[in-house]
Design a protein around this motif. Sequence first.
Motif, PDB file in Angstrom:
ATOM      1  N   GLN A  21       5.198  -4.132   4.840  1.00 29.39           N
ATOM      2  CA  GLN A  21       4.698  -4.966   3.746  1.00 29.39           C
ATOM      3  C   GLN A  21       5.640  -4.785   2.561  1.00 29.39           C
ATOM      4  O   GLN A  21       5.880  -3.671   2.118  1.00 29.39           O
ATOM      5  N   VAL A  22       6.178  -5.879   2.075  1.00 21.33           N
ATOM      6  CA  VAL A  22       7.159  -5.814   0.991  1.00 21.33           C
ATOM      7  C   VAL A  22       6.680  -6.648  -0.192  1.00 21.33           C
ATOM      8  O   VAL A  22       5.942  -7.624  -0.025  1.00 21.33           O
ATOM      9  N   PRO A  23       7.091  -6.267  -1.392  1.00 17.85           N
ATOM     10  CA  PRO A  23       6.772  -7.113  -2.548  1.00 17.85           C
ATOM     11  C   PRO A  23       7.455  -8.470  -2.405  1.00 17.85           C
ATOM     12  O   PRO A  23       8.565  -8.550  -1.888  1.00 17.85           O
ATOM     13  N   ARG A  24       6.781  -9.508  -2.821  1.00 23.54           N
ATOM     14  CA  ARG A  24       7.421 -10.818  -2.821  1.00 23.54           C
ATOM     15  C   ARG A  24       8.646 -10.753  -3.711  1.00 23.54           C
ATOM     16  O   ARG A  24       8.644 -10.077  -4.744  1.00 23.54           O
ATOM     17  N   GLU A  27       8.526 -10.817  -7.319  1.00 22.87           N
ATOM     18  CA  GLU A  27       7.620  -9.863  -7.952  1.00 22.87           C
ATOM     19  C   GLU A  27       8.139  -8.426  -7.884  1.00 22.87           C
ATOM     20  O   GLU A  27       7.384  -7.482  -8.096  1.00 22.87           O
ATOM     21  N   ARG A  39       4.908  -0.491  -4.907  1.00 17.60           N
ATOM     22  CA  ARG A  39       4.352  -1.192  -3.754  1.00 17.60           C
ATOM     23  C   ARG A  39       2.841  -1.409  -3.866  1.00 17.60           C
ATOM     24  O   ARG A  39       2.259  -2.128  -3.063  1.00 17.60           O
ATOM     25  N   SER A  44       2.267  -9.004  -2.399  1.00 16.50           N
ATOM     26  CA  SER A  44       3.096  -8.596  -1.268  1.00 16.50           C
ATOM     27  C   SER A  44       2.921  -9.543  -0.092  1.00 16.50           C
ATOM     28  O   SER A  44       2.042 -10.405  -0.087  1.00 16.50           O
ATOM     29  N   GLU A  45       3.775  -9.354   0.918  1.00 12.63           N
ATOM     30  CA  GLU A  45       3.746 -10.169   2.128  1.00 12.63           C
ATOM     31  C   GLU A  45       4.357  -9.370   3.268  1.00 12.63           C
ATOM     32  O   GLU A  45       4.976  -8.322   3.058  1.00 12.63           O
ATOM     33  N   ASN A  47       7.206  -8.556   5.603  1.00 11.11           N
ATOM     34  CA  ASN A  47       8.638  -8.777   5.508  1.00 11.11           C
ATOM     35  C   ASN A  47       9.033  -9.963   6.400  1.00 11.11           C
ATOM     36  O   ASN A  47       8.722  -9.961   7.598  1.00 11.11           O
ATOM     37  N   PHE A  78      -1.320  -1.471   2.805  1.00  9.34           N
ATOM     38  CA  PHE A  78      -0.607  -2.192   3.867  1.00  9.34           C
ATOM     39  C   PHE A  78      -1.570  -2.766   4.908  1.00  9.34           C
ATOM     40  O   PHE A  78      -1.164  -3.562   5.757  1.00  9.34           O
ATOM     41  N   SER A  81      -1.423  -6.593   5.407  1.00  9.75           N
ATOM     42  CA  SER A  81      -0.469  -7.212   6.331  1.00  9.75           C
ATOM     43  C   SER A  81      -0.849  -6.963   7.778  1.00  9.75           C
ATOM     44  O   SER A  81      -0.655  -7.831   8.645  1.00  9.75           O
ATOM     45  N   ASP A 134      13.399  -5.920   0.761  1.00  9.44           N
ATOM     46  CA  ASP A 134      13.387  -5.009  -0.382  1.00  9.44           C
ATOM     47  C   ASP A 134      14.503  -3.973  -0.329  1.00  9.44           C
ATOM     48  O   ASP A 134      14.690  -3.214  -1.270  1.00  9.44           O
TER      49      ASP A 134
END
Length: 276
Positions: A21-24, A27, A39, A44-45, A47, A78, A81, A134
Amino acid sequence: MDVTAGGTAGRPRRIVVCIKQVPRAQELQVDPVTQTLKRVGVPSEINPPDANALEMALQLKDRLGTEVVVLSMGPTSFDESLERAVAMGADRSVLLTDRILGGSDTVPTAYALSETIQKIGGYDLLLCGEETTDASTGHVGPGIAGHLDLPQITYVSEVRIINGKVRARRTAEDGTEWWETTMPCLCTVNFGCNRPREPTLTGKIRVKRGGLVTHWSCADVGIDPKKVGLFNSPTIVAKVDTVRLPSRSGQIFSGEPEESVRKLLASLVADRVIAA
Protein backbone atom coordinates in the motif's frame (compact mmCIF):
# COMPACT_ATOMS: atom_id res chain seq x y z
CA MET A 1 -2.01 -16.53 -20.93
CA ASP A 2 -1.78 -20.30 -21.38
CA VAL A 3 -1.71 -22.32 -18.17
CA THR A 4 -1.76 -26.03 -17.42
CA ALA A 5 -3.83 -26.91 -14.35
CA GLY A 6 -2.59 -28.77 -11.31
CA GLY A 7 -0.18 -27.88 -8.54
CA THR A 8 2.00 -30.13 -6.44
CA ALA A 9 0.50 -33.09 -4.55
CA GLY A 10 -2.68 -32.92 -6.62
CA ARG A 11 -3.85 -29.58 -5.17
CA PRO A 12 -4.70 -26.46 -7.19
CA ARG A 13 -1.81 -24.19 -7.97
CA ARG A 14 -1.10 -21.55 -5.34
CA ILE A 15 0.00 -18.10 -6.40
CA VAL A 16 1.29 -15.66 -3.79
CA VAL A 17 1.07 -12.02 -4.84
CA CYS A 18 3.11 -9.47 -2.91
CA ILE A 19 1.48 -6.06 -2.78
CA LYS A 20 2.28 -2.81 -1.05
CA GLN A 21 0.00 0.00 0.00
CA VAL A 22 1.57 3.26 -1.12
CA PRO A 23 0.59 6.90 -0.74
CA ARG A 24 -1.03 8.31 -3.84
CA ALA A 25 1.61 10.12 -5.86
CA GLN A 26 0.05 13.54 -5.30
CA GLU A 27 -0.19 12.92 -1.54
CA LEU A 28 3.44 12.00 -0.75
CA GLN A 29 4.64 13.32 2.62
CA VAL A 30 8.02 12.80 4.29
CA ASP A 31 8.53 12.65 8.05
CA PRO A 32 11.10 15.40 8.77
CA VAL A 33 12.60 13.42 11.68
CA THR A 34 12.91 9.87 10.31
CA GLN A 35 13.28 10.97 6.66
CA THR A 36 10.84 8.21 5.69
CA LEU A 37 7.46 8.41 3.96
CA LYS A 38 4.38 8.95 6.10
CA ARG A 39 2.10 5.97 5.53
CA VAL A 40 -0.59 6.45 8.15
CA GLY A 41 -3.33 9.01 7.74
CA VAL A 42 -2.62 9.82 4.07
CA PRO A 43 -4.72 8.76 1.03
CA SER A 44 -3.29 5.48 -0.24
CA GLU A 45 -3.76 2.82 -2.91
CA ILE A 46 -2.40 -0.55 -4.00
CA ASN A 47 0.94 0.08 -5.68
CA PRO A 48 -0.06 0.22 -9.39
CA PRO A 49 2.45 -2.40 -10.67
CA ASP A 50 1.36 -4.69 -7.81
CA ALA A 51 -2.24 -4.26 -8.97
CA ASN A 52 -1.11 -5.51 -12.40
CA ALA A 53 0.52 -8.52 -10.73
CA LEU A 54 -2.69 -9.20 -8.83
CA GLU A 55 -4.75 -9.00 -12.01
CA MET A 56 -2.40 -11.48 -13.70
CA ALA A 57 -2.93 -13.90 -10.80
CA LEU A 58 -6.70 -13.44 -10.91
CA GLN A 59 -6.73 -14.22 -14.63
CA LEU A 60 -5.04 -17.52 -13.79
CA LYS A 61 -7.67 -18.14 -11.16
CA ASP A 62 -10.46 -17.40 -13.65
CA ARG A 63 -9.10 -20.07 -16.00
CA LEU A 64 -8.12 -22.77 -13.52
CA GLY A 65 -9.57 -22.13 -10.09
CA THR A 66 -6.07 -21.34 -8.87
CA GLU A 67 -5.74 -20.23 -5.25
CA VAL A 68 -4.53 -16.65 -4.93
CA VAL A 69 -2.99 -15.51 -1.64
CA VAL A 70 -2.09 -11.84 -1.24
CA LEU A 71 0.76 -10.83 1.06
CA SER A 72 1.78 -7.43 2.37
CA MET A 73 3.99 -5.98 5.09
CA GLY A 74 3.18 -2.83 7.02
CA PRO A 75 0.89 -1.26 9.62
CA THR A 76 -2.68 -2.45 10.14
CA SER A 77 -3.90 0.40 7.93
CA PHE A 78 -2.70 -1.80 5.03
CA ASP A 79 -5.81 -3.92 5.64
CA GLU A 80 -7.56 -1.47 3.32
CA SER A 81 -5.57 -2.70 0.32
CA LEU A 82 -5.73 -6.35 1.35
CA GLU A 83 -9.51 -6.16 1.67
CA ARG A 84 -9.69 -4.58 -1.76
CA ALA A 85 -7.56 -7.42 -3.17
CA VAL A 86 -9.93 -9.99 -1.67
CA ALA A 87 -12.92 -8.06 -3.03
CA MET A 88 -11.28 -8.20 -6.46
CA GLY A 89 -11.14 -11.99 -6.24
CA ALA A 90 -8.19 -13.14 -4.13
CA ASP A 91 -8.94 -16.10 -1.84
CA ARG A 92 -7.27 -14.76 1.28
CA SER A 93 -4.59 -12.37 2.44
CA VAL A 94 -1.82 -12.12 5.01
CA LEU A 95 -0.42 -8.98 6.60
CA LEU A 96 2.97 -9.11 8.28
CA THR A 97 2.70 -6.33 10.83
CA ASP A 98 5.02 -5.52 13.70
CA ARG A 99 6.47 -2.34 15.18
CA ILE A 100 10.01 -3.64 14.78
CA LEU A 101 9.53 -3.65 11.00
CA GLY A 102 9.14 0.14 10.90
CA GLY A 103 11.59 1.91 8.60
CA SER A 104 12.78 -1.26 6.87
CA ASP A 105 14.32 -0.67 3.45
CA THR A 106 14.34 -3.18 0.60
CA VAL A 107 16.91 -5.51 2.20
CA PRO A 108 15.03 -6.40 5.42
CA THR A 109 11.72 -6.19 3.53
CA ALA A 110 12.79 -8.90 1.08
CA TYR A 111 14.05 -11.02 3.98
CA ALA A 112 10.86 -10.63 6.04
CA LEU A 113 8.56 -11.33 3.09
CA SER A 114 10.54 -14.41 2.08
CA GLU A 115 10.25 -15.80 5.61
CA THR A 116 6.50 -15.13 5.56
CA ILE A 117 6.13 -16.83 2.17
CA GLN A 118 7.83 -19.90 3.60
CA LYS A 119 5.32 -19.92 6.45
CA ILE A 120 2.45 -19.71 3.93
CA GLY A 121 4.08 -22.61 2.07
CA GLY A 122 2.94 -24.65 -0.90
CA TYR A 123 3.50 -21.89 -3.44
CA ASP A 124 3.99 -22.56 -7.14
CA LEU A 125 4.36 -19.02 -8.43
CA LEU A 126 5.24 -15.73 -6.76
CA LEU A 127 4.23 -12.46 -8.42
CA CYS A 128 5.43 -8.97 -7.52
CA GLY A 129 5.08 -5.62 -9.23
CA GLU A 130 8.20 -4.49 -11.08
CA GLU A 131 8.72 -1.66 -8.55
CA THR A 132 6.85 0.64 -6.20
CA THR A 133 5.83 4.21 -6.90
CA ASP A 134 7.14 5.40 -3.52
CA ALA A 135 10.70 4.13 -4.01
CA SER A 136 11.14 2.78 -7.57
CA THR A 137 14.02 0.48 -6.65
CA GLY A 138 12.76 -2.81 -8.11
CA HIS A 139 14.79 -4.65 -5.44
CA VAL A 140 12.21 -6.52 -3.37
CA GLY A 141 11.01 -9.09 -5.91
CA PRO A 142 14.53 -10.23 -6.92
CA GLY A 143 15.52 -10.10 -3.22
CA ILE A 144 12.73 -12.51 -2.30
CA ALA A 145 13.81 -14.88 -5.09
CA GLY A 146 17.36 -14.72 -3.78
CA HIS A 147 16.36 -15.59 -0.21
CA LEU A 148 14.18 -18.49 -1.38
CA ASP A 149 16.74 -19.65 -3.97
CA LEU A 150 14.14 -19.46 -6.75
CA PRO A 151 14.57 -18.79 -10.46
CA GLN A 152 13.13 -15.44 -11.47
CA ILE A 153 11.97 -13.61 -14.57
CA THR A 154 11.71 -9.84 -14.28
CA TYR A 155 9.64 -7.21 -16.13
CA VAL A 156 7.06 -9.71 -17.35
CA SER A 157 4.01 -8.73 -19.38
CA GLU A 158 2.71 -12.20 -20.27
CA VAL A 159 2.94 -15.59 -18.58
CA ARG A 160 2.38 -19.09 -19.93
CA ILE A 161 2.67 -22.05 -17.59
CA ILE A 162 2.99 -25.33 -19.44
CA ASN A 163 3.87 -28.71 -17.90
CA GLY A 164 5.20 -27.17 -14.71
CA LYS A 165 7.34 -24.58 -16.47
CA VAL A 166 6.85 -20.85 -16.73
CA ARG A 167 7.34 -19.24 -20.09
CA ALA A 168 7.17 -15.45 -19.88
CA ARG A 169 7.49 -12.52 -22.22
CA ARG A 170 9.99 -10.10 -20.76
CA THR A 171 10.38 -6.47 -21.74
CA ALA A 172 13.91 -5.54 -22.82
CA GLU A 173 15.43 -2.26 -23.95
CA ASP A 174 15.16 -3.10 -27.64
CA GLY A 175 11.96 -5.16 -27.62
CA THR A 176 10.80 -8.31 -25.85
CA GLU A 177 12.35 -11.66 -24.96
CA TRP A 178 10.83 -15.04 -24.12
CA TRP A 179 12.26 -16.81 -21.07
CA GLU A 180 11.43 -20.21 -19.58
CA THR A 181 12.07 -21.64 -16.12
CA THR A 182 10.83 -24.36 -13.79
CA MET A 183 8.35 -23.91 -10.97
CA PRO A 184 8.24 -22.71 -8.27
CA CYS A 185 9.58 -19.39 -9.44
CA LEU A 186 9.09 -15.64 -9.10
CA CYS A 187 8.08 -13.10 -11.73
CA THR A 188 7.98 -9.33 -11.46
CA VAL A 189 5.17 -7.83 -13.50
CA ASN A 190 5.30 -4.78 -15.74
CA PHE A 191 3.27 -1.72 -14.87
CA GLY A 192 0.37 -1.26 -17.28
CA CYS A 193 0.52 -4.73 -18.86
CA ASN A 194 -3.15 -5.28 -18.05
CA ARG A 195 -6.16 -3.45 -16.63
CA PRO A 196 -6.83 -4.40 -12.99
CA ARG A 197 -10.48 -5.23 -12.36
CA GLU A 198 -12.72 -3.46 -9.89
CA PRO A 199 -13.94 -5.14 -6.68
CA THR A 200 -17.21 -7.04 -7.14
CA LEU A 201 -20.30 -6.94 -4.93
CA THR A 202 -19.78 -10.61 -4.11
CA GLY A 203 -16.18 -9.87 -3.16
CA LYS A 204 -17.20 -7.00 -0.92
CA ILE A 205 -19.69 -9.24 0.85
CA ARG A 206 -16.93 -11.82 1.45
CA VAL A 207 -14.77 -9.10 2.97
CA LYS A 208 -17.64 -7.89 5.15
CA ARG A 209 -18.10 -11.38 6.58
CA GLY A 210 -14.48 -11.25 7.76
CA GLY A 211 -11.84 -13.88 8.35
CA LEU A 212 -9.96 -13.39 5.08
CA VAL A 213 -7.22 -11.06 6.33
CA THR A 214 -4.74 -12.73 8.68
CA HIS A 215 -2.24 -10.76 10.79
CA TRP A 216 1.13 -12.25 11.65
CA SER A 217 3.85 -10.71 13.78
CA CYS A 218 7.58 -11.28 13.40
CA ALA A 219 7.39 -13.75 16.29
CA ASP A 220 4.60 -15.66 14.54
CA VAL A 221 6.76 -16.07 11.44
CA GLY A 222 10.09 -16.58 13.21
CA ILE A 223 11.77 -13.45 11.83
CA ASP A 224 15.06 -12.41 13.43
CA PRO A 225 14.52 -8.91 14.95
CA LYS A 226 18.19 -8.13 14.31
CA LYS A 227 17.62 -8.31 10.55
CA VAL A 228 14.71 -5.91 10.17
CA GLY A 229 13.74 -2.34 10.94
CA LEU A 230 15.25 1.07 10.34
CA PHE A 231 18.52 0.41 12.18
CA ASN A 232 19.15 -2.80 10.27
CA SER A 233 18.60 -1.19 6.88
CA PRO A 234 21.74 -0.36 4.88
CA THR A 235 20.04 2.49 3.00
CA ILE A 236 20.57 5.89 4.62
CA VAL A 237 18.53 8.89 3.55
CA ALA A 238 20.85 11.80 4.21
CA LYS A 239 18.55 14.57 3.03
CA VAL A 240 15.10 15.06 1.57
CA ASP A 241 14.17 18.19 -0.36
CA THR A 242 10.72 19.31 -1.40
CA VAL A 243 10.68 20.52 -4.96
CA ARG A 244 8.35 23.44 -5.55
CA LEU A 245 7.31 23.75 -9.15
CA PRO A 246 7.18 27.26 -10.64
CA SER A 247 3.78 28.69 -11.34
CA ARG A 248 2.44 28.13 -14.84
CA SER A 249 0.49 30.46 -17.07
CA GLY A 250 -0.99 29.97 -20.49
CA GLN A 251 -0.97 32.24 -23.48
CA ILE A 252 -3.24 32.10 -26.51
CA PHE A 253 -2.15 33.48 -29.87
CA SER A 254 -5.14 34.39 -32.01
CA GLY A 255 -5.53 35.92 -35.45
CA GLU A 256 -4.34 34.74 -38.83
CA PRO A 257 -2.37 31.46 -38.80
CA GLU A 258 0.87 32.97 -40.10
CA GLU A 259 0.79 35.80 -37.58
CA SER A 260 -0.11 33.44 -34.72
CA VAL A 261 2.78 31.11 -35.57
CA ARG A 262 5.16 34.09 -35.79
CA LYS A 263 4.12 35.24 -32.30
CA LEU A 264 4.43 31.71 -30.93
CA LEU A 265 7.96 31.29 -32.29
CA ALA A 266 8.99 34.68 -30.93
CA SER A 267 7.66 33.73 -27.50
CA LEU A 268 9.50 30.38 -27.53
CA VAL A 269 12.74 32.14 -28.46
CA ALA A 270 12.24 34.73 -25.73
CA ASP A 271 11.70 31.96 -23.17
CA ARG A 272 14.80 30.14 -24.48
CA VAL A 273 12.80 27.06 -25.37
CA ILE A 274 14.21 27.14 -28.90
CA ALA A 275 17.14 28.96 -30.44
CA ALA A 276 16.65 31.93 -32.72
